[in-house]
Design an enzyme around this catalytic site. Structure first.
Site, mmCIF file in Angstrom:
data_model
loop_
_atom_site.group_PDB
_atom_site.id
_atom_site.type_symbol
_atom_site.label_atom_id
_atom_site.label_comp_id
_atom_site.label_asym_id
_atom_site.label_seq_id
_atom_site.Cartn_x
_atom_site.Cartn_y
_atom_site.Cartn_z
ATOM 1 N N ASP A 48 27.791 30.117 38.212
ATOM 2 C CA ASP A 48 27.967 29.008 37.345
ATOM 3 C C ASP A 48 27.583 28.869 36.015
ATOM 4 O OD1 ASP A 48 26.435 25.480 38.227
ATOM 5 O OD2 ASP A 48 24.687 26.837 36.094
ATOM 6 N N TYR A 53 24.907 26.367 27.064
ATOM 7 C CA TYR A 53 24.303 27.707 27.447
ATOM 8 C C TYR A 53 24.924 28.189 26.060
ATOM 9 C CZ TYR A 53 23.339 26.838 32.470
ATOM 10 O OH TYR A 53 23.183 25.781 33.327
ATOM 11 N N LYS A 78 29.460 22.390 33.318
ATOM 12 C CA LYS A 78 29.187 21.372 33.387
ATOM 13 C C LYS A 78 29.367 21.218 31.550
ATOM 14 C CE LYS A 78 25.057 23.300 35.404
ATOM 15 N NZ LYS A 78 25.197 24.944 34.933
ATOM 16 N N HIS A 109 26.135 17.653 33.167
ATOM 17 C CA HIS A 109 24.823 18.149 32.482
ATOM 18 C C HIS A 109 23.517 17.269 33.134
ATOM 19 C CE1 HIS A 109 23.104 22.584 31.175
ATOM 20 N NE2 HIS A 109 23.146 22.393 31.876
#
Length: 297
Positions: A48, A53, A78, A109
């Site tokens: 994931d 990120y 996401k 997200h």
């Protein structure tokens, strides 16, 4: 559930999702590639990540370096909060960075469109329209998107979405640990056939849960670490996928150990929230206010 066997849940698409996933949020730059490689080489089959990120490229490199065939991996990423106006381009960007032709799961997200610089809410965009664009891409490009879903969506927002959605989300990824249960979301999703993915099951880095007396007592009883207790708590919950995260090789392997918790132990863990409730991720986005979570009113 034996540590050597990771069970799977069935999504509303008919596809299976491994019940234990390897999370990459807050993983240090430069460490993610090796962590993903090590996780996949040691039995994880679900990874994931997210555009937000900033590590999709490293995740992709880790997948490649592992030597594990892509069809053997369930890969989730996401849509970033500042990409609600460029959904199709954002999908292509994630695919390119990850070095893959398709995603097993693509999540929105947050139901909170943000400005390009992420400094404030972009109220010119309706997040439900963003979902409709994700639906369009999902229907038009099944070779690129195996499933779509949401993240950080409260019951209030889920109800609003389902009134207009033509595709029911396959997953709703939410924060879930003994200081943030969100059982209302779990129940609402189960009623609609939506799988819940629990992120931050430890309460994030340096969490007080790791030194909580109740957690420590249960860990000692079972001969495991506090982290194992907290990951196992989610793994013991029906309709829940749990994400375990670490960049340390020994912890990556150790986090796979899932123990069976008794009803009394789960009841003890539930008591923690009564005296120490907290969230790792505040849903009070700049300019958006409350996103429908009861504990944030």
């Amino acid at each position: 559930m034996p540590a050597s066997k990771v069970t799977k849940l069935t999504l509303n698409t008919g596809a299976e999702i491994p019940a234990l996933g390897f999370g990459t949020w807050k993983s240090e730059p430069g460490a993610v590639e090796l962590a993903v490689e090590h996780a996949l080489k040691n039995g994880y089959t679900h990874v994931d990540t997210a555009a937000a990120y900033g590590n999709e490229a490293e995740v992709g490199q880790g997948i490649k370096a592992s030597g594990v065939p892509r069809p053997s991996i369930f890969l989730t990423t996401k849509l970033n909060n500042n990409d609600h106006k460029r959904v199709a381009d954002a999908l292509e960007s994630s695919l390119q960075k990850l070095g893959t032709d398709y995603l097993d799961l693509w999540l929105m997200h947050w139901p909170a469109p943000m400005t390009q610089d992420l400094r404030g809410a972009d109220k010119s965009v309706n997040w439900i329209d963003t979902w409709k664009e994700m639906e369009r891409l999902y229907k038009a490009h099944p070779e690129k998107l195996r499933a779509i879903g949401v993240s950080n969506v409260s019951v209030k927002f889920l109800d609003a979405l389902l009134k207009e959605a033509t595709v029911i989300p396959a997953v709703n990824q939410i924060e879930r640990h003994p200081s943030c249960w969100q059982d209302d979301i779990l129940e609402a999703c189960a009623a609609k056939g939506i799988v819940v993915t629990a992120y931050s099951p430890l309460g994030s880095n340096d969490s007080p849960l790791l030194t909580n007396k109740i957690v420590l007592g249960i860990a000692e009883k079972h001969g495991v670490s506090p982290a194992n207790v907290l990951v196992s708590l989610q793994a013991n919950t029906p309709n829940v996928v749990v994400l375990a995260k670490s960049v340390k090789p020994e912890r990556i392997v150790a986090n796979k150990t899932i123990i069976d918790l008794t009803d009394d132990e789960i009841k003890e863990l539930r008591e923690i929230d009564k005296s120490h409730h907290f969230r790792v991720c505040s849903p009070d986005w700049a300019g958006w206010g409350n996103l429908g979570f009861p504990d944030c009113n």
